[in-house]
Design an enzyme around this catalytic site. Sequence first.
Site, short mmCIF file in Angstrom:
data_model
loop_
_atom_site.label_atom_id
_atom_site.label_comp_id
_atom_site.label_asym_id
_atom_site.label_seq_id
_atom_site.Cartn_x
_atom_site.Cartn_y
_atom_site.Cartn_z
N SER A 136 0.58 -0.87 -0.14
CA SER A 136 0.22 -0.07 -0.11
C SER A 136 1.57 0.86 0.29
CB SER A 136 -0.50 0.25 1.21
OG SER A 136 -1.46 1.41 1.64
N LYS A 162 -1.30 -1.14 -4.31
CA LYS A 162 -2.30 -0.26 -3.67
C LYS A 162 -1.90 1.41 -3.84
CE LYS A 162 -4.72 0.19 0.59
NZ LYS A 162 -5.44 -0.70 1.39
N LYS A 164 -2.72 5.18 -2.57
CA LYS A 164 -4.04 6.22 -2.15
C LYS A 164 -4.11 7.14 -3.16
CE LYS A 164 -3.80 3.96 1.54
NZ LYS A 164 -5.57 3.38 2.78
N ASP A 189 -7.47 2.76 -3.03
CA ASP A 189 -8.11 3.71 -1.69
C ASP A 189 -8.02 4.77 -1.55
OD1 ASP A 189 -8.85 3.20 0.47
OD2 ASP A 189 -6.88 1.98 1.81
N GLU A 214 -11.00 0.89 -3.27
CA GLU A 214 -11.97 1.17 -1.68
C GLU A 214 -11.84 2.33 -0.77
OE1 GLU A 214 -7.96 -0.72 0.08
OE2 GLU A 214 -8.37 -0.53 2.07
N ASP A 239 -13.68 -0.41 3.14
CA ASP A 239 -12.84 -0.86 4.85
C ASP A 239 -13.56 -0.59 5.60
OD1 ASP A 239 -10.99 -0.41 6.24
OD2 ASP A 239 -9.50 0.13 4.89
N LYS A 263 -10.04 -5.88 8.83
CA LYS A 263 -9.62 -5.91 9.80
C LYS A 263 -9.43 -5.70 10.30
CE LYS A 263 -7.33 -2.17 6.85
NZ LYS A 263 -7.07 -0.41 7.23
N GLY A 291 -4.62 -3.66 6.74
CA GLY A 291 -3.30 -3.23 7.08
C GLY A 291 -3.49 -2.26 8.34
O1 OSB Z 1 -7.04 2.39 4.45
O2 OSB Z 1 -6.15 0.81 4.41
C1 OSB Z 1 -5.46 1.34 5.27
C2 OSB Z 1 -2.88 2.57 7.05
C3 OSB Z 1 -3.22 3.29 7.66
C4 OSB Z 1 -4.81 2.40 7.99
C5 OSB Z 1 -5.56 2.82 6.91
C6 OSB Z 1 -5.15 2.37 5.63
C7 OSB Z 1 -3.76 2.29 5.96
C8 OSB Z 1 -3.06 1.21 4.76
C9 OSB Z 1 -1.54 0.51 5.24
O3 OSB Z 1 -3.24 1.20 3.55
C10 OSB Z 1 -1.89 -0.68 4.96
C11 OSB Z 1 -0.51 -1.45 5.67
O4 OSB Z 1 -0.59 -1.77 7.06
O5 OSB Z 1 0.57 -1.75 5.04
MG MG Z 2 -8.81 1.13 3.15
#
Ligand code: OSB
Ligand code: MG
Length: 370
Positions: A136, A162, A164, A189, A214, A239, A263, A291
């Site tokens: 991510s 992925k 953001k 995401d 996402e 999520d 999660k 995560g």
């Molecule tokens: O939206 O998935 C998410 C990290 C912190 C809060 C929200 C998210 C995330 C990540 C990181 O996308 C995922 C990871 O731990 O590698």
């Molecule tokens: Mg997410």
Amino acid sequence: MIIKSLELYRIAVELKEPFTTSFGTIWRRETVVVKVVDENGNTGWGEIVSGSGPWYTYETIDTAIHIVKDYIVPMIRGREIDHPKTFCDIVKPIRGHNMAKAGIEMALWDLYAKELNMPLYSVLGGVRSRVECGVSIGIKSSIDELLKAIEYYLDQGYRRVKIKIKPGWDVNVVCRVRREYPNTPLQVDANAAYTLSDYRVFKSLDEYNLEMIEQPLHYDDLVDHAVLQRLIKTPICLDESIKSINDAKSAYKLGSCTIINIKPGRVGGIMESLRIHDFCMTVGIPVWIGGMLETGIGRAFLVALATLPNVKYPNDISASNRYYVEDIVEPPWTLNSDGTITVPTKPGIGVEVLEDRLRKYTVKTIKLIP
Ligand code: OSB
Ligand code: MG
């Protein structure tokens, strides 16, 4: 088991690089490590994944410590807990505060598996010995910088990327990334940064063969997501909106998504994760494990959940060195050249917590039992 000792370690670990989402940037991960010891002297570890502030969900480190100290501990003190599920039943009167409950439940799962002398994944019903890893990648200051990061992680072997997104960093970015990487499994995401009136953004994203989008809309929404899913062909993955099995059932009935990111912290623990997993398997919604930039302790629970049969996409489970200069577990989580992480077969979470290193990062130790 009866919990003879319960300690929280409030820790702060520098990230290798700042991580930016539509809701903010973090430079250091503050988190809470949970240590429990039972009457036989076995130790269980868990992690409370709330953030420093109420940006991803309403929980924070301080609300979680408050809930554990003032509500959870009085409920469990001196109680016989024969299975982590018993813990869930005991703390059920506490509404919300899922990350606080999940962190304690995780430590009980580690203990429970250690008492059975079994690896956690097989106690949970896992079916694979390696889990697929995605990466991510946060919002960067330029598209070139993002492309460099993507190249770096693909070289390491990660199986999907992925990225953001947020308004102004979306179609333009995906278009450039797709030009460079026409065939790489790619998803985005939004962390709830859009509203239905932005639906043209998602219509445009439909052109880029994304695995999924996402959480495009509000963090608590199911209805507008159902409308959006009918307007676009790219699968929507929820999520933030899925905080319980109830939400998963509602999302299914409404057609709010076709994929769910589980999660354990967000949904209140491993038991609830299993319920959501099983429900989704029954109705044909594939899942994957998300995560929260966990340390090696929280990561162990993600790895164990990712071995479940209805996990059908690569997970947001990266190696320790993607996040931190050093991890607090031994061995650290490492990526195989085929983009997987090997599931440990030792009892419990399967990794040792390096207590000296844990203390090095500890800002405050909170002894709650005895
Ligand atoms: O939206 O998935 C998410 C990290 C912190 C809060 C929200 C998210 C995330 C990540 C990181 O996308 C995922 C990871 O731990 O590698
Ligand atoms: Mg997410």
